[in-house]
Design an enzyme around this catalytic site. Sequence first.
Site, PDB file in Angstrom:
ATOM      1  N   ASP A 142       0.828  -1.210   0.000  1.00 29.68           N
ATOM      2  CA  ASP A 142       0.000   0.000   0.000  1.00 29.68           C
ATOM      3  C   ASP A 142       0.856   1.251   0.000  1.00 29.68           C
ATOM      4  O   ASP A 142       1.478   1.591   1.001  1.00 29.68           O
ATOM      5  CB  ASP A 142      -0.904   0.002   1.239  1.00 29.68           C
ATOM      6  CG  ASP A 142      -2.038  -0.995   1.098  1.00 29.68           C
ATOM      7  OD1 ASP A 142      -2.718  -0.963   0.055  1.00 29.68           O
ATOM      8  OD2 ASP A 142      -2.249  -1.797   2.028  1.00 29.68           O
ATOM      9  N   MET A 190       0.956   5.186  -0.079  1.00 27.44           N
ATOM     10  CA  MET A 190       0.082   6.343   0.206  1.00 27.44           C
ATOM     11  C   MET A 190       0.921   7.615   0.278  1.00 27.44           C
ATOM     12  O   MET A 190       2.038   7.591   0.787  1.00 27.44           O
ATOM     13  CB  MET A 190      -0.630   6.133   1.545  1.00 27.44           C
ATOM     14  CG  MET A 190      -1.429   4.841   1.613  1.00 27.44           C
ATOM     15  SD  MET A 190      -2.406   4.771   3.116  1.00 27.44           S
ATOM     16  CE  MET A 190      -2.963   3.053   3.060  1.00 27.44           C
TER      17      MET A 190
END
Length: 224
Positions: A34, A36
Amino acid sequence: MIKIVPSILSADFANLGRDIKRVEDAGADMLHIDVMDGHFVPNITIGVPVVKSVRKVTRLPLNVHLMIAEPEKYVEPFARAGSDIIVFHIEVTDRPEDLIAGIRELGVKPGISVNPETGLDRIWGILDKLDMVLVMFVHPGFAGQALMHEIVWKVKELRKRAPEDFDIEVDGGINEKTISEIAGAGANVFVAGTAIFGSPDTAAAIRTLRQKAEEAFEARPQKA
Ligand code: DX5
Ligand code: ZN
């Protein structure tokens, strides 16, 4: 066809190699990473150097989930770092076809993700250019949130309209209690952070998720 994909966001970053080996030994099919940026989502997580290091310690395919603005600026470094699948968000681009083509040119499989409040209208015209659609079941940004059951229609609709072996990935709030409903709707690639890294028995967690997903996926009503 069912793939269980641990999200390393819930791993211990001070012991990332150890945690990755643990899920690899426990039968994970792929790793979900992930990324971000603090703009597209209210959190900052992993960047290119981490993907590069992870690439060196595992044979598992790397599924990089870009939760970032301006993904076109970053697909190349993430591809060179060793990504196997790069998923970007439909919300951040007016030219998804260009991005898809760019990812393919780098030898990486392209996928598109849709936020909970985003419909599928823009997906239909480009579905045949994609290797995967990632349906978000939480607002992206954090692990450990509750799955939004009202999103399940997207999985049903995608499974109805996508080619037989198309990968429909689901992300956010997937655990032993929620996986059957989502697999029953036709999803086949399951991201799980908390449910895997938060379990005292990694192998049992992956085994249970896989078993429940397989059962529900097989039992789902088939296309007419
Ligand atoms: C959320 C991330 C997810 C997250 C899933 O924004 O995209 O991949 O790590 O975590 P769980 O499985 O705990 O909901
Ligand atoms: Zn994710």
